[in-house]
Motif scaffolding. Structure first.
Motif, PDB file in Angstrom:
ATOM      1  N   THR A 214       0.835  -1.207   0.000  1.00 19.22           N
ATOM      2  CA  THR A 214       0.000   0.000   0.000  1.00 19.22           C
ATOM      3  C   THR A 214       0.869   1.255   0.000  1.00 19.22           C
ATOM      4  OG1 THR A 214      -1.765  -1.167   1.188  1.00 19.22           O
ATOM      5  CG2 THR A 214      -1.828   1.245   1.202  1.00 19.22           C
ATOM      6  N   GLU A 215       1.902   1.254   0.828  1.00 16.81           N
ATOM      7  CA  GLU A 215       2.805   2.416   0.896  1.00 16.81           C
ATOM      8  C   GLU A 215       3.532   2.619  -0.434  1.00 16.81           C
ATOM      9  OE1 GLU A 215       6.618   4.119   3.491  1.00 16.81           O
ATOM     10  OE2 GLU A 215       5.670   2.210   4.039  1.00 16.81           O
ATOM     11  N   ALA A 216       4.006   1.522  -1.022  1.00 17.32           N
ATOM     12  CA  ALA A 216       4.732   1.637  -2.288  1.00 17.32           C
ATOM     13  C   ALA A 216       3.817   2.093  -3.418  1.00 17.32           C
ATOM     14  CB  ALA A 216       5.380   0.296  -2.631  1.00 17.32           C
ATOM     15  N   LEU A 217       2.617   1.541  -3.479  1.00 22.37           N
ATOM     16  CA  LEU A 217       1.678   1.918  -4.531  1.00 22.37           C
ATOM     17  C   LEU A 217       1.215   3.367  -4.388  1.00 22.37           C
ATOM     18  CD1 LEU A 217      -0.503  -1.323  -4.680  1.00 22.37           C
ATOM     19  CD2 LEU A 217       0.819  -0.381  -6.585  1.00 22.37           C
ATOM     20  N   SER A 218       1.096   3.841  -3.158  1.00 24.30           N
ATOM     21  CA  SER A 218       0.590   5.196  -2.921  1.00 24.30           C
ATOM     22  C   SER A 218       1.519   6.270  -3.507  1.00 24.30           C
ATOM     23  CB  SER A 218       0.393   5.435  -1.425  1.00 24.30           C
ATOM     24  OG  SER A 218       1.632   5.392  -0.746  1.00 24.30           O
ATOM     25  N   LYS A 219       2.754   5.901  -3.815  1.00 22.35           N
ATOM     26  CA  LYS A 219       3.715   6.850  -4.392  1.00 22.35           C
ATOM     27  C   LYS A 219       3.550   6.979  -5.902  1.00 22.35           C
ATOM     28  CE  LYS A 219       7.072   5.786  -0.754  1.00 22.35           C
ATOM     29  NZ  LYS A 219       8.394   5.185  -0.430  1.00 22.35           N
ATOM     30  N   ILE A 220       2.711   6.127  -6.486  1.00 23.41           N
ATOM     31  CA  ILE A 220       2.481   6.178  -7.930  1.00 23.41           C
ATOM     32  C   ILE A 220       1.471   7.279  -8.249  1.00 23.41           C
ATOM     33  CG2 ILE A 220       1.552   4.927  -9.911  1.00 23.41           C
ATOM     34  CD1 ILE A 220       2.636   2.368  -8.694  1.00 23.41           C
ATOM     35  N   GLU A 221       1.856   8.167  -9.149  1.00 25.74           N
ATOM     36  CA  GLU A 221       0.994   9.299  -9.499  1.00 25.74           C
ATOM     37  C   GLU A 221      -0.291   8.808 -10.166  1.00 25.74           C
ATOM     38  OE1 GLU A 221       1.156  13.418 -12.178  1.00 25.74           O
ATOM     39  OE2 GLU A 221       2.935  12.150 -11.952  1.00 25.74           O
ATOM     40  N   GLY A 222      -1.412   9.342  -9.710  1.00 27.79           N
ATOM     41  CA  GLY A 222      -2.698   9.036 -10.324  1.00 27.79           C
ATOM     42  C   GLY A 222      -3.358   7.766  -9.825  1.00 27.79           C
ATOM     43  N   ILE A 223      -2.819   7.155  -8.781  1.00 30.49           N
ATOM     44  CA  ILE A 223      -3.425   5.919  -8.282  1.00 30.49           C
ATOM     45  C   ILE A 223      -4.627   6.229  -7.405  1.00 30.49           C
ATOM     46  CG2 ILE A 223      -2.048   5.683  -6.163  1.00 30.49           C
ATOM     47  CD1 ILE A 223      -1.872   2.625  -6.927  1.00 30.49           C
ATOM     48  N   GLN A 224      -5.634   5.413  -7.511  1.00 31.80           N
ATOM     49  CA  GLN A 224      -6.833   5.543  -6.690  1.00 31.80           C
ATOM     50  C   GLN A 224      -7.142   4.185  -6.081  1.00 31.80           C
ATOM     51  OE1 GLN A 224      -8.984   8.245  -5.901  1.00 31.80           O
ATOM     52  NE2 GLN A 224      -9.802   6.716  -4.509  1.00 31.80           N
ATOM     53  N   PHE A 225      -7.167   4.115  -4.740  1.00 33.78           N
ATOM     54  CA  PHE A 225      -7.464   2.868  -4.045  1.00 33.78           C
ATOM     55  C   PHE A 225      -8.969   2.737  -3.816  1.00 33.78           C
ATOM     56  CE2 PHE A 225      -3.094   3.810  -2.593  1.00 33.78           C
ATOM     57  CZ  PHE A 225      -2.469   2.630  -2.981  1.00 33.78           C
ATOM     58  N   TYR A 226      -9.457   1.492  -3.849  1.00 31.95           N
ATOM     59  CA  TYR A 226     -10.850   1.195  -3.535  1.00 31.95           C
ATOM     60  C   TYR A 226     -10.856   0.140  -2.426  1.00 31.95           C
ATOM     61  CZ  TYR A 226     -11.744   3.789  -7.752  1.00 31.95           C
ATOM     62  OH  TYR A 226     -11.789   4.795  -8.689  1.00 31.95           O
ATOM     63  N   GLY A 227     -11.415   0.542  -1.282  1.00 26.65           N
ATOM     64  CA  GLY A 227     -11.380  -0.299  -0.098  1.00 26.65           C
ATOM     65  C   GLY A 227     -10.384   0.234   0.903  1.00 26.65           C
ATOM     66  N   ARG A 228     -10.841   1.184   1.719  1.00 33.68           N
ATOM     67  CA  ARG A 228      -9.969   1.808   2.714  1.00 33.68           C
ATOM     68  C   ARG A 228     -10.472   1.539   4.127  1.00 33.68           C
ATOM     69  NH1 ARG A 228      -6.504   5.884   0.987  1.00 33.68           N
ATOM     70  NH2 ARG A 228      -6.525   6.354  -1.249  1.00 33.68           N
ATOM     71  N   ALA A 229     -11.012   0.366   4.330  1.00 29.14           N
ATOM     72  CA  ALA A 229     -11.534   0.018   5.649  1.00 29.14           C
ATOM     73  C   ALA A 229     -10.404   0.013   6.686  1.00 29.14           C
ATOM     74  CB  ALA A 229     -12.202  -1.352   5.607  1.00 29.14           C
ATOM     75  N   LYS A 230     -10.750   0.362   7.917  1.00 29.89           N
ATOM     76  CA  LYS A 230      -9.756   0.341   8.997  1.00 29.89           C
ATOM     77  C   LYS A 230      -9.279  -1.082   9.264  1.00 29.89           C
ATOM     78  CE  LYS A 230     -11.592   4.449  11.343  1.00 29.89           C
ATOM     79  NZ  LYS A 230     -12.254   4.960  12.577  1.00 29.89           N
ATOM     80  N   ASN A 231     -10.188  -2.031   9.104  1.00 32.35           N
ATOM     81  CA  ASN A 231      -9.848  -3.434   9.338  1.00 32.35           C
ATOM     82  C   ASN A 231      -9.953  -4.173   8.011  1.00 32.35           C
ATOM     83  OD1 ASN A 231      -9.245  -5.885  10.510  1.00 32.35           O
ATOM     84  ND2 ASN A 231     -11.219  -6.137  11.517  1.00 32.35           N
ATOM     85  N   LYS A 232      -8.802  -4.471   7.403  1.00 31.15           N
ATOM     86  CA  LYS A 232      -8.812  -5.168   6.122  1.00 31.15           C
ATOM     87  C   LYS A 232      -7.651  -6.146   6.058  1.00 31.15           C
ATOM     88  CE  LYS A 232      -7.484  -3.403   2.285  1.00 31.15           C
ATOM     89  NZ  LYS A 232      -7.404  -2.621   1.032  1.00 31.15           N
ATOM     90  N   THR A 233      -7.762  -7.060   5.110  1.00 33.17           N
ATOM     91  CA  THR A 233      -6.733  -8.080   4.938  1.00 33.17           C
ATOM     92  C   THR A 233      -5.993  -7.844   3.628  1.00 33.17           C
ATOM     93  OG1 THR A 233      -6.312 -10.460   5.078  1.00 33.17           O
ATOM     94  CG2 THR A 233      -8.206  -9.773   3.785  1.00 33.17           C
ATOM     95  N   SER A 234      -5.217  -8.809   3.198  1.00 31.64           N
ATOM     96  CA  SER A 234      -4.189  -8.592   2.175  1.00 31.64           C
ATOM     97  C   SER A 234      -4.741  -8.558   0.750  1.00 31.64           C
ATOM     98  CB  SER A 234      -3.123  -9.673   2.286  1.00 31.64           C
ATOM     99  OG  SER A 234      -3.707 -10.961   2.338  1.00 31.64           O
ATOM    100  N   VAL A 235      -5.620  -7.610   0.493  1.00 25.29           N
ATOM    101  CA  VAL A 235      -6.183  -7.361  -0.835  1.00 25.29           C
ATOM    102  C   VAL A 235      -6.073  -5.876  -1.127  1.00 25.29           C
ATOM    103  CG1 VAL A 235      -8.288  -7.344  -2.227  1.00 25.29           C
ATOM    104  CG2 VAL A 235      -7.807  -9.294  -0.752  1.00 25.29           C
TER     105      VAL A 235
END
Length: 404
Positions: free
Chosen positions: A310-331
């Motif tokens: 998640t940290e590495a992907l967040s550095k990619i310009e223009g990325i949008q995550f879907y699923g930002r639950a506080k409690n989540k697993t490896s998806v």
């Protein structure tokens, strides 16, 4: 956890795709199989192959013992009270359809069923079909923009009319871990039964069905390092006994005349015909493999993979995550501005990296976010941070190509 030692037990992880080492990030769709599972299936066909429950000869007795021992292994892993509460099915979809038909026969047009907005199609369509058949009403627990269920609204739609609540333990598209214990407790207060779709949970977290107090728990073998075509439905004994059989045929009967049939006892009442014997035995071997692992260490390692990616992907310009639950697993589900997920997935494959693109059989989720689908990377305990680094470098190479 010794990840390299674990990886060595999965032959396919040494394969190459398009000349590149395989990086397998599609575990949400299906997991890879350890040598112990592959060998156990091979041994059955090579040394024990016979039909079960019916023969007095040695091979039949050995095959029956292996099949029923697998049922006991699964019962113990799940913390079920009785082994006959473990029904072998074709998979999660088959398990849910079994409940929708058999438990559904007990319902009337006055009754209501509750599901959530984040369900897989296999936990939506059977209930829609039931409502069309019986005239029941289907009600939906909403989901917020972070991919979390609105449990306060769940309590407002829950009523004495509610006869069944069917929800996913972990979302296959978003990775959200739902508070199913809260849902179960609230549903039981109004007399409703609860089915938990465990297809994405049992391979990541320790599940005890008696502690959860769920009435049904469904999952597939192929998503937890076992064979395809086999799955399990756990059901409380008294509820299963109250339900009519799902299918008719051999093994599910006690006595048959041309006028009337009486049904067998659990679990055979719901296991008509010759079952997937090799699949059941192979699934037992998969649970034996899971028993060899420290599930707390598995959860910790997978959480580290999730955080790192998640940290590495967040550095990619223009990325949008879907699923930002506080409690989540490896998806991780995401899109990259200016690219199409199918194109990204195709080019990643050329680099030996397997991810899933599309709506992941959760079209209502995609409709809520107003997107056609996502790129999904889903991790298992045999994945590594080094593989994530390869994944990130591949994306950094692909994205400029697709935006040009």
């Amino acid at each position: 956890m010794n990840i390299q030692e674990i990886r060595s037990q999965f032959p396919i992880l040494s394969e190459k795709i398009h000349g590149k080492p395989l990086v397998y990030f599609d575990n949400g769709a299906t997991t890879q199989k350890p040598s112990s599972v592959i060998q156990r299936i091979n041994d059955y066909y090579a040394k024990e192959n016979a039909n079960i429950h019916r023969g007095v000869h040695t091979l039949s007795q050995e095959a029956t013992s292996a099949y029923e021992n697998a049922r006991t292994t699964i019962q113990q892993y799940l913390g079920a009270k009785e082994s006959h509460e473990i029904l072998f099915t074709k998979g999660t979809t088959d398990s849910i359809n079994l409940v929708a038909f058999s438990f559904g026969e007990l319902l009337t047009a006055e009754d209501e069923i509750i599901i959530s907005a984040m369900e897989h199609h296999s936990n939506i369509v059977p209930w829609q079909m039931l409502c069309e058949r019986k005239g029941c009403k289907l009600r939906i627990i909403p989901m917020n923009e972070n991919g979390e269920l609105a449990l306060d609204q769940f309590e407002t739609i829950l009523s004495a009319k509610t006869k069944l609540v069917a929800v996913t333990h972990i979302s296959n598209a978003l990775g959200t871990v739902n508070d199913v214990k809260h849902i179960i407790d609230k549903a039981h207060k109004v007399g409703a039964k609860v089915l938990i779709d465990g297809a994405q949970s049992i391979q990541h977290i320790q599940v005890n069905v008696q502690e959860l107090d769920c009435d049904f728990y469904a999952f597939s073998g192929h998503k937890l390092f076992g064979p395809t075509g086999i799955g399990v439905l756990y059901g409380k004994e008294e509820i299963l006994n109250s339900m009519p059989p799902y299918q008719g045929g051999g093994d599910m009967i006690k006595e048959v005349t041309l006028e009337k049939t009486t049904y067998n006892e659990l679990p055979h009442k719901f296991e008509a015909g010759t079952p997937n014997i090799a699949g059941g035995i192979g699934l037992g071997a998969a649970f034996e493999f899971l028993n060899s692992l420290d599930m707390e260490a598995v959860l910790q390692h997978e959480q580290e993979l999730l955080d790192y990616a998640t940290e590495a992907l967040s550095k990619i310009e223009g990325i949008q995550f879907y699923g930002r639950a506080k409690n989540k697993t490896s998806v991780i589900s995401f899109l990259i501005e200016g690219t199409h997920p199918y194109d990204v997935g195709t080019l990643l494959d050329k680099m030996g990296i397997a991810v899933r693109t599309g709506h992941h059989c959760t079209q209502p989720i995609m409709d809520q976010f107003c997107i056609p689908g996502t790129i999904r990377a889903s991790f298992a305990f045999y994945n590594t941070k080094e593989e994530i680094d390869i994944f990130i470098k591949a994306l950094e190479r692909i994205i400029p190509m697709l935006k040009d």
